[in-house]
Design an enzyme around this catalytic site. Structure first.
Site, PDB file in Angstrom:
ATOM      1  N   ARG A   1     -10.121  28.279 -10.859  1.00 31.74           N
ATOM      2  CA  ARG A   1      -9.033  27.245 -10.304  1.00 31.74           C
ATOM      3  C   ARG A   1      -9.339  26.356 -11.463  1.00 31.74           C
ATOM      4  O   ARG A   1     -10.234  25.515 -11.566  1.00 31.74           O
ATOM      5  CB  ARG A   1      -9.376  26.842  -8.943  1.00 31.74           C
ATOM      6  CG  ARG A   1      -8.508  25.572  -8.789  1.00 31.74           C
ATOM      7  CD  ARG A   1      -8.468  25.339  -7.267  1.00 31.74           C
ATOM      8  NE  ARG A   1      -7.563  26.399  -6.567  1.00 31.74           N
ATOM      9  CZ  ARG A   1      -7.246  26.080  -5.261  1.00 31.74           C
ATOM     10  NH1 ARG A   1      -7.505  24.756  -4.783  1.00 31.74           N
ATOM     11  NH2 ARG A   1      -6.451  27.055  -4.616  1.00 31.74           N
TER      12      ARG A   1
ATOM     13  N   GLN B   1      -2.131  33.322  -3.692  1.00 35.74           N
ATOM     14  CA  GLN B   1      -1.516  33.015  -2.774  1.00 35.74           C
ATOM     15  C   GLN B   1      -0.079  33.646  -2.441  1.00 35.74           C
ATOM     16  O   GLN B   1       0.186  33.969  -1.202  1.00 35.74           O
ATOM     17  CB  GLN B   1      -0.672  31.604  -3.016  1.00 35.74           C
ATOM     18  CG  GLN B   1      -0.214  30.694  -1.754  1.00 35.74           C
ATOM     19  CD  GLN B   1      -0.922  30.339  -0.503  1.00 35.74           C
ATOM     20  OE1 GLN B   1      -1.869  29.829  -0.787  1.00 35.74           O
ATOM     21  NE2 GLN B   1      -0.475  30.948   0.523  1.00 35.74           N
TER      22      GLN B   1
ATOM     23  N   HIS C   1      -0.091  30.604  -9.064  1.00 35.78           N
ATOM     24  CA  HIS C   1      -1.190  30.626  -8.008  1.00 35.78           C
ATOM     25  C   HIS C   1      -1.020  32.193  -7.486  1.00 35.78           C
ATOM     26  O   HIS C   1      -0.167  32.322  -6.333  1.00 35.78           O
ATOM     27  CB  HIS C   1      -0.912  29.608  -7.039  1.00 35.78           C
ATOM     28  CG  HIS C   1      -1.990  29.522  -5.864  1.00 35.78           C
ATOM     29  ND1 HIS C   1      -3.060  30.306  -5.946  1.00 35.78           N
ATOM     30  CD2 HIS C   1      -2.188  28.710  -4.562  1.00 35.78           C
ATOM     31  CE1 HIS C   1      -3.972  29.897  -4.929  1.00 35.78           C
ATOM     32  NE2 HIS C   1      -3.446  28.975  -4.044  1.00 35.78           N
TER      33      HIS C   1
ATOM     34  N   ASP D   1       5.574  23.373   0.011  1.00 32.40           N
ATOM     35  CA  ASP D   1       4.398  22.904  -0.664  1.00 32.40           C
ATOM     36  C   ASP D   1       4.178  21.555  -0.739  1.00 32.40           C
ATOM     37  O   ASP D   1       5.306  20.856  -0.537  1.00 32.40           O
ATOM     38  CB  ASP D   1       4.062  23.725  -1.803  1.00 32.40           C
ATOM     39  CG  ASP D   1       2.581  23.695  -2.426  1.00 32.40           C
ATOM     40  OD1 ASP D   1       1.710  22.712  -1.714  1.00 32.40           O
ATOM     41  OD2 ASP D   1       2.431  23.907  -3.666  1.00 32.40           O
TER      42      ASP D   1
ATOM     43  N   ARG E   1      -5.065  35.048   3.629  1.00 30.82           N
ATOM     44  CA  ARG E   1      -5.673  34.934   2.182  1.00 30.82           C
ATOM     45  C   ARG E   1      -6.953  35.712   2.095  1.00 30.82           C
ATOM     46  O   ARG E   1      -7.322  36.407   1.106  1.00 30.82           O
ATOM     47  CB  ARG E   1      -6.194  33.424   1.843  1.00 30.82           C
ATOM     48  CG  ARG E   1      -5.138  32.292   1.918  1.00 30.82           C
ATOM     49  CD  ARG E   1      -4.274  32.509   0.790  1.00 30.82           C
ATOM     50  NE  ARG E   1      -4.852  32.662  -0.611  1.00 30.82           N
ATOM     51  CZ  ARG E   1      -5.360  31.432  -1.209  1.00 30.82           C
ATOM     52  NH1 ARG E   1      -4.880  30.046  -0.737  1.00 30.82           N
ATOM     53  NH2 ARG E   1      -5.948  31.857  -2.491  1.00 30.82           N
TER      54      ARG E   1
ATOM     55  N   CYS F   1       1.804  26.898   1.803  1.00 33.76           N
ATOM     56  CA  CYS F   1       0.523  27.429   1.473  1.00 33.76           C
ATOM     57  C   CYS F   1      -0.602  26.707   2.166  1.00 33.76           C
ATOM     58  O   CYS F   1      -1.948  26.999   2.023  1.00 33.76           O
ATOM     59  CB  CYS F   1       0.465  27.565  -0.213  1.00 33.76           C
ATOM     60  SG  CYS F   1       0.831  26.065  -0.903  1.00 33.76           S
TER      61      CYS F   1
END
Ligand code: CP
Ligand code: NVA
Length: 301
Positions: A102, A132, A129, A220, A288, A260
């Site tokens: 990340r 996700q 991402h 988000d 996830r 998310c």
């Protein structure tokens, strides 16, 4: 060997294959059936930014599959003191079967991948991402039994998650409408790439237009990691782009509302909708785990 830096590193067939595997792994976990296909394998997990879901779901995924994960806060490893990304990638490749990272800058995952001898997975960058999106598609399929032909609406900041969704929707044949204020549109190259992939992508400044007849409403945070200095301006610029009962009312009667996470109730989503009957955010968060299990099996087993 395959890396996952962008969701477009997977073909639509591979996405479906991962979703099918994830469904199977989810069902097996409920029945307590264990698989140790990653026994004796380790995953290095570099984090330059905070995480709850991504970190924990990868760690549990590795543990469930009989493998081991190593959390590496970038401040604690030598990268934080100037060791190059390429040397780090080469060294980690001698120990582990996969690297997830990340990062602040997407270039860092590209550099890792260029110099790694093991698969590199983007666990969120400023641009995308992809992990996700696998979980999001798994969740949508659970509720709608399909992906193709649905109308997906993104409301808010055209950020990293939005970019990956645009590309992902193009790959699986979902129409996507993105509503954001001027200046917050998704990356133009990503939109162009999505259209090249055959995506039906409508970028608008009108949240009502985007939400109308949508099967999925998605948002988000307005202030992503790294955007903290712009917080006040963002809250004011994005104020009209909240998912609330009014937008839910414009979409299909059986719309699902996704986020998310982490969520900021009263900003990008009203508490009423977040807690309401259309919200599937915690199923989405759970997925996830299952989606990433399938992903690491595909890339690392
Ligand atoms: N959605 C997501 O990636 O959450 P975390 O930042 O907690 O990992
Ligand atoms: N857009 C958010 C996603 C967090 C999971 C961020 O980058 O902070």
């Amino acid at each position: 060997m395959k890396h996952l830096l962008s969701i477009t590193d997977l073909t639509s067939d591979e996405i479906i294959e991962i979703l099918d595997m994830a469904e199977d792994l989810k069902e097996k976990r409920v029945r307590g059936k264990v698989t140790d296909l990653l026994k004796n394998k380790s995953l290095a997990m570099i984090f330059e930014k905070s995480s709850t879901r991504t970190r924990v779901s990868f760690e549990v995924a590795m543990s469930d599959l009989g493998g081991h994960s190593i959390y590496l806060n970038s401040r604690d490893i030598q990268i934080g003191r100037g060791e190059t990304v390429s040397d780090t990638a080469q060294v980690l490749s001698r120990y582990v079967a996969g690297i997830t990272a990340r990062v602040n800058s997407h270039k860092t995952v590209e550099d890792l991948a260029e110099h790694s001898q093991v698969p590199v997975i983007n666990a969120l960058s400023d641009l995308e991402h992809p992990c996700q999106i696998l979980s999001d598609f798994l969740t949508i399929r659970e509720y709608k039994n399909r992906l193709k032909g649905l109308k997906f609406a993104w409301i808010g900041d055209g950020n990293n998650v939005c970019n990956s969704l645009i590309l992902g929707c193009a790959l699986v044949g979902m129409e996507i409408a993105v509503a954001c204020p001027e200046g917050y549109e998704p990356n133009a190259d990503i939109v162009a790439k999505g259209r090249e992939l055959g995506g039906n992508i409508n970028v608008t400044n009108d949240p009502q237009e985007a939400a109308r007849d949508a099967d999925v409403l998605y948002t988000d945070v307005w202030v992503s990691m790294g955007d903290e200095e712009e917080r006040e301006k963002r809250l004011s610029d994005l104020a009209d782009y909240q998912i609330n009962s009014e937008l839910v009312g414009l979409s299909k009667h059986n719309v699902i509302v996704m986020h998310c996470l982490p969520a900021h109730r009263g900003e990008e989503i009203s508490a009423e909708v977040m807690e309401g009957p259309h919200s599937v955010v915690f199923d989405q968060a759970e997925n996830r785990l299952h989606a990433q299990k399938a992903l690491i099996l595909k890339l690392m087993a």
